[in-house]
Design a protein around this motif. Structure first.
Motif, PDB file in Angstrom:
ATOM      1  N   GLU A  81      58.940  -7.084  74.835  1.00  0.00           N
ATOM      2  CA  GLU A  81      59.052  -6.735  76.250  1.00  0.00           C
ATOM      3  C   GLU A  81      59.467  -7.967  77.058  1.00  0.00           C
ATOM      4  N   GLY A  82      60.322  -7.744  78.060  1.00  0.00           N
ATOM      5  CA  GLY A  82      60.756  -8.822  78.932  1.00  0.00           C
ATOM      6  C   GLY A  82      59.912  -8.890  80.192  1.00  0.00           C
ATOM      7  N   HIS A  83      60.493  -9.450  81.253  1.00  0.00           N
ATOM      8  CA  HIS A  83      59.746  -9.534  82.509  1.00  0.00           C
ATOM      9  C   HIS A  83      59.511  -8.128  83.074  1.00  0.00           C
ATOM     10  N   ARG A  84      60.488  -7.272  82.928  1.00  0.00           N
ATOM     11  CA  ARG A  84      60.305  -5.855  83.262  1.00  0.00           C
ATOM     12  C   ARG A  84      60.041  -5.098  81.961  1.00  0.00           C
ATOM     13  N   PHE A  85      58.963  -4.358  81.931  1.00  0.00           N
ATOM     14  CA  PHE A  85      58.613  -3.624  80.725  1.00  0.00           C
ATOM     15  C   PHE A  85      59.483  -2.373  80.583  1.00  0.00           C
ATOM     16  N   SER A  86      59.741  -2.001  79.343  1.00  0.00           N
ATOM     17  CA  SER A  86      60.378  -0.718  79.065  1.00  0.00           C
ATOM     18  C   SER A  86      59.401   0.406  79.425  1.00  0.00           C
ATOM     19  N   ARG A  87      59.899   1.640  79.425  1.00  0.00           N
ATOM     20  CA  ARG A  87      59.014   2.780  79.724  1.00  0.00           C
ATOM     21  C   ARG A  87      57.885   2.856  78.692  1.00  0.00           C
ATOM     22  N   ASP A  88      58.225   2.653  77.422  1.00  0.00           N
ATOM     23  CA  ASP A  88      57.188   2.687  76.387  1.00  0.00           C
ATOM     24  C   ASP A  88      56.198   1.545  76.582  1.00  0.00           C
ATOM     25  N   GLY A  89      56.717   0.376  76.924  1.00  0.00           N
ATOM     26  CA  GLY A  89      55.837  -0.763  77.164  1.00  0.00           C
ATOM     27  C   GLY A  89      54.920  -0.532  78.346  1.00  0.00           C
ATOM     28  N   GLU A  90      55.458   0.094  79.393  1.00  0.00           N
ATOM     29  CA  GLU A  90      54.651   0.409  80.570  1.00  0.00           C
ATOM     30  C   GLU A  90      53.541   1.398  80.217  1.00  0.00           C
ATOM     31  N   GLU A  91      53.849   2.395  79.402  1.00  0.00           N
ATOM     32  CA  GLU A  91      52.830   3.365  79.011  1.00  0.00           C
ATOM     33  C   GLU A  91      51.724   2.694  78.199  1.00  0.00           C
ATOM     34  N   ARG A  92      52.108   1.797  77.308  1.00  0.00           N
ATOM     35  CA  ARG A  92      51.094   1.072  76.525  1.00  0.00           C
ATOM     36  C   ARG A  92      50.262   0.185  77.432  1.00  0.00           C
ATOM     37  N   LEU A  93      50.903  -0.444  78.393  1.00  0.00           N
ATOM     38  CA  LEU A  93      50.171  -1.287  79.340  1.00  0.00           C
ATOM     39  C   LEU A  93      49.130  -0.471  80.094  1.00  0.00           C
ATOM     40  N   LEU A  94      49.522   0.706  80.579  1.00  0.00           N
ATOM     41  CA  LEU A  94      48.584   1.519  81.343  1.00  0.00           C
ATOM     42  C   LEU A  94      47.408   1.984  80.489  1.00  0.00           C
ATOM     43  N   GLU A  95      47.673   2.331  79.242  1.00  0.00           N
ATOM     44  CA  GLU A  95      46.579   2.711  78.351  1.00  0.00           C
ATOM     45  C   GLU A  95      45.603   1.560  78.177  1.00  0.00           C
ATOM     46  N   ARG A  96      46.114   0.374  77.973  1.00  0.00           N
ATOM     47  CA  ARG A  96      45.262  -0.800  77.783  1.00  0.00           C
ATOM     48  C   ARG A  96      44.548  -1.160  79.086  1.00  0.00           C
ATOM     49  N   LEU A  97      45.278  -1.073  80.207  1.00  0.00           N
ATOM     50  CA  LEU A  97      44.695  -1.425  81.504  1.00  0.00           C
ATOM     51  C   LEU A  97      43.481  -0.566  81.816  1.00  0.00           C
ATOM     52  N   PHE A  98      43.626   0.756  81.700  1.00  0.00           N
ATOM     53  CA  PHE A  98      42.519   1.613  82.118  1.00  0.00           C
ATOM     54  C   PHE A  98      41.401   1.658  81.085  1.00  0.00           C
ATOM     55  N   GLY A  99      41.720   1.387  79.835  1.00  0.00           N
ATOM     56  CA  GLY A  99      40.654   1.199  78.862  1.00  0.00           C
ATOM     57  C   GLY A  99      39.833  -0.038  79.179  1.00  0.00           C
ATOM     58  N   TRP A 100      40.533  -1.096  79.579  1.00  0.00           N
ATOM     59  CA  TRP A 100      39.838  -2.341  79.944  1.00  0.00           C
ATOM     60  C   TRP A 100      39.019  -2.158  81.220  1.00  0.00           C
ATOM     61  N   LEU A 101      39.576  -1.471  82.216  1.00  0.00           N
ATOM     62  CA  LEU A 101      38.829  -1.239  83.449  1.00  0.00           C
ATOM     63  C   LEU A 101      37.572  -0.408  83.191  1.00  0.00           C
ATOM     64  N   GLU A 102      37.661   0.537  82.272  1.00  0.00           N
ATOM     65  CA  GLU A 102      36.470   1.307  81.902  1.00  0.00           C
ATOM     66  C   GLU A 102      35.412   0.386  81.313  1.00  0.00           C
ATOM     67  N   TRP A 103      35.853  -0.589  80.502  1.00  0.00           N
ATOM     68  CA  TRP A 103      34.901  -1.554  79.948  1.00  0.00           C
ATOM     69  C   TRP A 103      34.256  -2.381  81.050  1.00  0.00           C
ATOM     70  N   THR A 104      35.034  -2.794  82.039  1.00  0.00           N
ATOM     71  CA  THR A 104      34.453  -3.595  83.126  1.00  0.00           C
ATOM     72  C   THR A 104      33.440  -2.775  83.916  1.00  0.00           C
ATOM     73  N   ASP A 105      33.714  -1.479  84.085  1.00  0.00           N
ATOM     74  CA  ASP A 105      32.760  -0.612  84.790  1.00  0.00           C
ATOM     75  C   ASP A 105      31.460  -0.494  84.007  1.00  0.00           C
ATOM     76  N   ASP A 106      31.558  -0.321  82.702  1.00  0.00           N
ATOM     77  CA  ASP A 106      30.363  -0.192  81.865  1.00  0.00           C
ATOM     78  C   ASP A 106      29.582  -1.501  81.842  1.00  0.00           C
ATOM     79  N   ARG A 107      30.302  -2.595  81.989  1.00  0.00           N
ATOM     80  CA  ARG A 107      29.686  -3.928  81.912  1.00  0.00           C
ATOM     81  C   ARG A 107      28.876  -4.243  83.168  1.00  0.00           C
ATOM     82  N   SER A 108      29.313  -3.709  84.305  1.00  0.00           N
ATOM     83  CA  SER A 108      28.654  -4.045  85.576  1.00  0.00           C
ATOM     84  C   SER A 108      27.393  -3.210  85.806  1.00  0.00           C
TER      85      SER A 108
END
Length: 245
Positions: free
Chosen positions: A218-245
């Motif tokens: 992936e470059g500075h702008r992510f491909s559509r597939d890269g963006e979808e993977r990013l969002l999956e990882r992002l919201f999985g991580w945010l769920e972890w931060t919620d559980d942690r707090s």
């Protein structure tokens, strides 16, 4: 439908009428908030609309906005320094007044998110994509300003000495020594704009929990597939931060 707002920046030092920011709120029936910060020459459209829809599906009130001089907001781009963008973000957050919120910043918006998060106790997590973490990222622009007085893009946008005067007031070391909330950094392995090595260095310097992921190909702008993977990882991580707090 998302709600559209115009938020006035009363603190802006100008002889003209105070500029107004174009802001979009994607509402969710919860007390969780995620605010998005766009990059240097970007705006709230495109990928940010998709990100906000995904945030609502995950239960977040999502906010995207154009910094002054960008997109549909008032003002001149040349006035959209780091300090101005921090003021814009603070005004947007204060307008909605959440008890707490998470930040997502892309490229220069990542630098905005880092410094805003270090100064606001309401920030509970910071996620970034290809964040600017070293002022040397803009050395080529700086050299042009020193030589010619400004950088003029073919779109008519300009940078002048003010951009660098304000940038130099916010070294990443200030963030590294004070930030205490969880941080996620996602960076394309083939980024030719912001060096991925900068993110690895930033992760080593931060004295808090850090998730760092390199997206191969992936470059500075992510491909559509890269963006979808990013969002999956992002919201999985945010769920972890919620559980942690």
């Amino acid at each position: 439908m998302p709600d559209r707002h115009r938020i006035r920046i009363e603190t802006a030092a100008t002889e003209r009428s105070p500029p107004e920011l174009a802001v979009v709120h994607h509402e969710a029936p919860s007390d969780d908030w995620l605010v998005f910060c766009h990059g240097l020459r970007s705006d709230k459209s495109g990928s940010y609309e998709r990100r906000c829809r995904r945030a609502v599906a995950a239960g977040y009130n999502a906010v995207r906005f154009d910094c002054r001089g960008c997109g549909n907001s008032d003002g001149e781009f040349v006035e959209s320094t780091l300090e101005a963008r921090l003021t814009d973000l603070r005004r947007v957050v204060d307008y909605f007044d959440p008890d707490s919120y998470a930040l997502f910043g892309s490229s220069f918006g990542g630098k905005v998110a880092f410094h805003a998060g270090a100064a606001d106790d309401r920030v509970e997590a910071i996620a970034t994509r290809a964040p600017v973490t070293t002022n040397e990222t803009f050395d080529e622009y700086r050299a042009t300003v020193e030589r010619e007085g400004e950088v003029a893009f073919d779109t008519g946008e300009r940078l002048d000495r003010r951009f660098f005067d304000h940038l130099d007031r916010y070294p990443f070391g200030d963030v590294a020594s004070t930030l205490s909330v969880p941080v996620a950094i996602f960076h394309g392995g083939d980024d030719g704009v912001v060096d991925p090595a900068d993110s690895f260095d930033a992760a080593r310097r931060l004295e808090t929990d850090v998730l760092l992921e390199r997206f191969a190909g992936e470059g500075h702008r992510f491909s559509r597939d890269g963006e979808e993977r990013l969002l999956e990882r992002l919201f999985g991580w945010l769920e972890w931060t919620d559980d942690r707090s």
